[in-house]
Design an enzyme around this catalytic site. Structure first.
Site, PDB file in Angstrom:
ATOM      1  N   CYS A   1      53.509  24.898 -10.361  1.00 14.87           N
ATOM      2  CA  CYS A   1      52.993  24.107  -9.239  1.00 14.87           C
ATOM      3  C   CYS A   1      52.767  22.665  -9.700  1.00 14.87           C
ATOM      4  CB  CYS A   1      51.684  24.705  -8.746  1.00 14.87           C
ATOM      5  SG  CYS A   1      50.823  23.651  -7.575  1.00 14.87           S
TER       6      CYS A   1
ATOM      7  N   CYS B   1      48.922  27.780  -1.509  1.00 14.87           N
ATOM      8  CA  CYS B   1      48.610  26.536  -2.215  1.00 14.87           C
ATOM      9  C   CYS B   1      48.946  25.351  -1.315  1.00 14.87           C
ATOM     10  CB  CYS B   1      49.413  26.472  -3.507  1.00 14.87           C
ATOM     11  SG  CYS B   1      49.289  24.870  -4.309  1.00 14.87           S
TER      12      CYS B   1
ATOM     13  N   LYS C   1      10.987   2.905   2.504  1.00 13.57           N
ATOM     14  CA  LYS C   1      11.104   4.361   2.357  1.00 13.57           C
ATOM     15  C   LYS C   1      11.785   4.685   1.036  1.00 13.57           C
ATOM     16  CE  LYS C   1      10.410   6.117   6.713  1.00 13.57           C
ATOM     17  NZ  LYS C   1      10.425   7.461   7.189  1.00 13.57           N
TER      18      LYS C   1
ATOM     19  N   ASP D   1       1.764  10.120   3.870  1.00 17.20           N
ATOM     20  CA  ASP D   1       2.499  11.010   4.772  1.00 17.20           C
ATOM     21  C   ASP D   1       1.490  11.884   5.523  1.00 17.20           C
ATOM     22  OD1 ASP D   1       4.577  12.211   6.023  1.00 17.20           O
ATOM     23  OD2 ASP D   1       5.184  13.447   4.329  1.00 17.20           O
TER      24      ASP D   1
ATOM     25  N   LYS E   1       2.405   4.472   1.425  1.00 15.75           N
ATOM     26  CA  LYS E   1       2.558   4.947   2.806  1.00 15.75           C
ATOM     27  C   LYS E   1       2.225   6.434   2.786  1.00 15.75           C
ATOM     28  CE  LYS E   1       6.279   5.183   6.234  1.00 15.75           C
ATOM     29  NZ  LYS E   1       5.600   6.064   7.144  1.00 15.75           N
TER      30      LYS E   1
ATOM     31  N   CYS F   1      46.410  29.129  -7.142  1.00 17.70           N
ATOM     32  CA  CYS F   1      47.821  29.059  -6.816  1.00 17.70           C
ATOM     33  C   CYS F   1      48.577  29.929  -7.815  1.00 17.70           C
ATOM     34  CB  CYS F   1      48.287  27.613  -6.907  1.00 17.70           C
ATOM     35  SG  CYS F   1      50.076  27.473  -6.882  1.00 17.70           S
TER      36      CYS F   1
ATOM     37  N   CYS G   1      52.081  23.353  -3.201  1.00 11.69           N
ATOM     38  CA  CYS G   1      53.446  23.871  -3.349  1.00 11.69           C
ATOM     39  C   CYS G   1      53.756  25.004  -2.375  1.00 11.69           C
ATOM     40  CB  CYS G   1      53.681  24.333  -4.785  1.00 11.69           C
ATOM     41  SG  CYS G   1      52.804  25.857  -5.181  1.00 11.69           S
TER      42      CYS G   1
ATOM     43  N   GLU H   1       0.848  -1.201   0.000  1.00  9.32           N
ATOM     44  CA  GLU H   1       0.000   0.000   0.000  1.00  9.32           C
ATOM     45  C   GLU H   1       0.878   1.244   0.000  1.00  9.32           C
ATOM     46  OE1 GLU H   1      -2.359  -0.179   3.581  1.00  9.32           O
ATOM     47  OE2 GLU H   1      -2.840  -2.283   3.252  1.00  9.32           O
TER      48      GLU H   1
ATOM     49  N   TYR I   1      -6.739   1.688   7.097  1.00 11.58           N
ATOM     50  CA  TYR I   1      -6.049   0.499   6.595  1.00 11.58           C
ATOM     51  C   TYR I   1      -5.958  -0.646   7.597  1.00 11.58           C
ATOM     52  CZ  TYR I   1      -2.391   3.256   8.849  1.00 11.58           C
ATOM     53  OH  TYR I   1      -1.679   4.028   9.729  1.00 11.58           O
TER      54      TYR I   1
HETATM   55  S1  IVH Z   1       0.300   0.059   8.553  1.00 14.08           S
HETATM   56  C1  IVH Z   1       1.624  -1.518  12.956  1.00 14.08           C
HETATM   57  N1  IVH Z   1      -0.348   1.256   6.352  1.00 14.08           N
HETATM   58  O1  IVH Z   1       3.340   4.867   8.534  1.00 14.08           O
HETATM   59  C2  IVH Z   1       1.721  -0.362  12.082  1.00 14.08           C
HETATM   60  N2  IVH Z   1       0.827   2.497   8.004  1.00 14.08           N
HETATM   61  O2  IVH Z   1       6.104   4.353   9.523  1.00 14.08           O
HETATM   62  C3  IVH Z   1       0.670  -0.415  11.028  1.00 14.08           C
HETATM   63  N3  IVH Z   1       1.249   4.823   7.397  1.00 14.08           N
HETATM   64  O3  IVH Z   1       2.684   4.708  11.942  1.00 14.08           O
HETATM   65  C4  IVH Z   1       0.858   0.647  10.073  1.00 14.08           C
HETATM   66  N4  IVH Z   1       0.243   4.751   5.448  1.00 14.08           N
HETATM   67  O4  IVH Z   1       1.244   6.250  10.507  1.00 14.08           O
HETATM   68  C5  IVH Z   1       0.262   1.372   7.545  1.00 14.08           C
HETATM   69  N5  IVH Z   1      -1.011   2.202   4.347  1.00 14.08           N
HETATM   70  C6  IVH Z   1      -0.421   2.321   5.541  1.00 14.08           C
HETATM   71  C7  IVH Z   1       0.155   3.523   5.986  1.00 14.08           C
HETATM   72  C8  IVH Z   1       0.782   3.565   7.234  1.00 14.08           C
HETATM   73  C9  IVH Z   1       0.908   5.512   6.305  1.00 14.08           C
HETATM   74  C10 IVH Z   1       2.015   5.358   8.535  1.00 14.08           C
HETATM   75  C11 IVH Z   1       1.467   5.016   9.878  1.00 14.08           C
HETATM   76  C12 IVH Z   1       2.593   4.334  10.610  1.00 14.08           C
HETATM   77  C13 IVH Z   1       3.777   4.800   9.847  1.00 14.08           C
HETATM   78  C14 IVH Z   1       4.919   3.820  10.000  1.00 14.08           C
END
Ligand code: IVH
Length: 664
Positions: free
Chosen positions: A429, A406, A312, A119, A117, A424, A409, A115, A226
């Site tokens: 040199c 320099c 990451k 932010d 991640k 220099c 030299c 999935e 999620y």
């Molecule tokens: S699963 C047991 N799924 O990323 C932890 N986390 O670096 C279960 N995050 O603390 C997390 N999208 O805040 C999960 N699709 C996703 C996510 C996600 C963002 C964040 C979440 C977690 C952090 C970990």
């Protein structure tokens, strides 16, 4: 600084950053810098278990509550995730899962659900009898803040669930600020003269932790869920996501089902470039074993589940300690500073050296040896130091004093007015000579195959070469029996040196290593003056008339030609057998004296059209300047044509160009 001190320093610095980030929602540094320091701390603490400290920022994730909201305990605690930085980390994770699961997976873990991640910031929503009862932040995983009214004010958060949803349901999700809302919010803050949010995550956190839910509502936050924490026990992650959607909770439609870790790695590679186009910020991917039964059985370490990991994306910025500044002397005598760094992972590679650009950058950014510095590597460019991370110890270290002599030299290194570099002043040199020889043998110059760093160092060490001309005084007997230079290589070098004597004049001009004289200007000079003697006799004004030669270059050429090295070279090149080929002026002369720029789509390859123009006496340039005299316009010409018109420069269609040059 020893490792114990380094650990202490990192803990202090990171504690400050954590507070700024989680409590004040105003980070002091980018996430990438924070992450790289945290990685360093974790690694050092791993090497020094005796220094374990439960209060270390590495042991606690998230911020302590600020006290504005009622606190909520999370049971079970909200874990975090382990991080994978590259494909190797993912493979190691896959092996650990296989090993831990044993028979259950028959040694072949997967499938995995991958999935994005998001932010944002983690929240927990609790529904009772279909109604939203509690909404809380994650806090440090054990204790969060009750922000129910604020969460209820977010359009994406359902206040009621449809019939059929469990009587008691607790879910985990991520509240985030869509990129468009983030940009709009920062524009507004800028107009109001208030500090800008550094990233969508902080903006989301700041927006959620408001006393007035209406403020939260106005910010345009959104949510993706999620995880089901209580209320149902789906067999797989895929099923969990489907159930959440059925119960009316927002779920990210983007996900990948991967059979093996290789498929996961392929997703990480394919997804990264396109992520900028998503309407929300994504800082990685989360890889989850699809089978939740096994996931539960494998359990968690102190901090994170074993069967899930966050991948990451490689960050293009990191922080590390500046161990030293090395100053190198280039071909033109320029002193260039290079940063020597404590090794740091950056954009997928380990970096130990980076550019520090020049003396002024070091002074302006007050970069001192021992400082924590920010390093960036964007795309293919060389890593560069872009500044320091303000922190402990900086004031106690002496400001860096750029050398005024320099380093090779010891001669005085002078900085001419208007120049960014210090050079220099010693014409002979040894460092200059070494770089000059390397330059002289390079492709764009005399193209002497075999004159690489090893051979150059050998020739210098053995005292066979004291000045560039000495190269061409070498005899087979000189090379005979030299260590590290075989018979064949020696013979080849002799042949190459012979061939170099008849290279075209412009290549010889490049080889002279005059500052600012590159391949293009050398061509123009060769065409205009036809010989080295002709060039040496040219006045400053004549030089400056040549296309691509500015005042600074003209000055450098004059300085070189009248200086001791130039004078010596002029005298000896003929004796040494140099017969550089002057560019044929086979020109019909139709474009003599013209400085031509091509623009738009042409019917023949551009390089061919340029060659035709040159053969007719024109100098070809890439960009329109005030010196341009003629612009040849192809199809769909845009900005350059407009610029030519605005400067009143004569233009010609491609057909007219063909007629004038006789090239059809
Ligand atoms: S699963 C047991 N799924 O990323 C932890 N986390 O670096 C279960 N995050 O603390 C997390 N999208 O805040 C999960 N699709 C996703 C996510 C996600 C963002 C964040 C979440 C977690 C952090 C970990």
């Amino acid at each position: 600084m020893d490792e114990r001190e380094r650990i202490e320093e990192l803990r202090a610095t990171l504690t400050r950053f954590v507070r700024a980030y989680f409590v004040e929602d105003q980070p002091e540094v980018s996430d990438a810098v924070y992450d790289s320091l945290m990685r360093e701390l974790v690694e050092l603490e791993r090497r020094h278990p005796e220094l374990h400290d439960p209060d270390s920022p590495s042991q606690r994730v998230g911020g302590a509550p600020r006290g504005d909201f009622r606190t909520v305990s999370h049971e079970p605690p909200l874990l975090s995730l382990m991080n994978a930085m590259d494909a190797d980390d993912l493979r190691a994770f896959d092996r650990r899962v296989a090993q831990a699961a044993g028979d259950a997976l028959a040694g072949v873990p997967g499938p995995y659900v991958v999935e994005p991640k998001i932010d944002g910031l983690t929240v927990v929503l609790r529904y009772e009898n279909g109604r939203l009862r509690l909404g809380a932040t994650r806090g440090d995983g054990l204790t969060g803040e009750d922000v129910t009214p604020n969460l209820a004010a977010i359009a994406a958060v359902p206040r009621e669930l449809p019939p059929g949803a469990p009587g008691r349901l607790e879910v985990r999700g991520e509240v985030y600020l869509p990129v468009a809302s983030f940009d709009a919010l920062n524009r507004l803050r800028e107009a109001e003269g208030r500090p800008l949010f550094q990233n969508p995550r902080n903006a989301a956190a700041g927006s959620l932790r408001q006393q007035d839910p209406e403020v939260t509502a106005s910010r345009g936050l959104s949510l993706f869920c999620y995880e089901i924490r209580a209320g149902a026990e789906p067999r797989t992650q895929n099923e969990a996501l489907q159930l959440l959607a059925v119960w009316g909770l927002p779920v990210n439609p983007l996900r990948w089902l991967c059979r093996t870790v290789d498929d996961v790695i392929a997703v990480t590679e394919e997804f990264a470039p396109g992520r900028e186009r998503l309407p929300y910020a994504v800082d990685g991917l989360v890889v989850k074993l699809d089978d939740l039964g096994i996931t539960r059985r494998l359990g968690a370490t102190q901090k994170a589940p074993r069967a899930q990991i966050a991948f990451k994306f490689p960050a293009d910025e990191a922080a590390t300690t500046l161990l030293d500044i090395e100053v190198q002397v280039g071909r033109t005598g320029a002193l260039t500073p290079t940063a020597v760094l404590a090794p740091v992972r950056l954009a997928g590679t380990t970096v130990q050296r980076a550019s520090l650009h020049n003396e002024d950058l070091i002074r302006q950014k007050d970069i001192r040896i021992g400082d924590l510095v920010r390093v960036r590597k964007a795309g293919e460019i060389i890593p560069e130091v872009i500044g320091i991370v303000p922190g402990e110890g900086h004031e106690g270290r002496p400001p860096y004093a750029f050398p005024t002599v320099c380093p090779v030299c010891g001669a005085e290194a002078v900085r001419l007015e208007g120049e960014a570099v210090r050079r220099c002043s010693n014409p002979s040199c040894p460092a200059k000579l070494r770089e000059w020889l390397l330059h002289l043998g390079s492709r764009g110059a005399l193209d002497i195959d075999g004159l690489g760093p090893r051979t150059v160092d050998l020739l210098l060490e053995t005292g066979l070469v004291h000045e560039p001309e000495d190269l061409f005084r070498l005899t087979p007997a000189d090379l005979e029996g030299l260590p590290r230079l075989g018979e064949k290589s020696a013979a080849k070098l002799m042949a190459q040196l012979q061939a170099a004597r008849t290279r075209p004049l412009d290549r010889l001009l490049v080889a002279l290593g005059i500052p600012h004289v590159g391949e293009r200007s050398a061509q123009a000079l060769a065409e205009r003056f036809q010989s080295l003697e002709g060039l040496a006799a040219a006045s400053g004004a004549e030089l400056a008339e040549v296309a691509g030669i500015g005042e600074a270059t003209a000055t450098e050429i004059e300085r070189f030609m009248t200086g001791p090295v130039g004078q010596r070279l002029l005298r000896s090149l003929g004796e040494l057998g140099f017969r550089p080929e002057a560019p044929a002026r086979q020109a019909s002369g139709a474009l003599d004296g013209e400085i031509v720029v091509f623009t738009g789509r042409l019917s023949r390859p551009r390089s061919e059209a340029q060659a035709i123009a040159r053969s007719c006496g024109a100098v070809v340039e890439g960009d329109i300047t005030r010196r341009t005299t003629l612009v040849v316009v192809g199809e769909e010409a845009g900005q350059k044509l407009a610029k030519a018109r605005s400067l009143g420069i004569r233009t010609m269609t491609e057909a007219e160009f063909g007629a004038v040059t006789g090239a059809g």
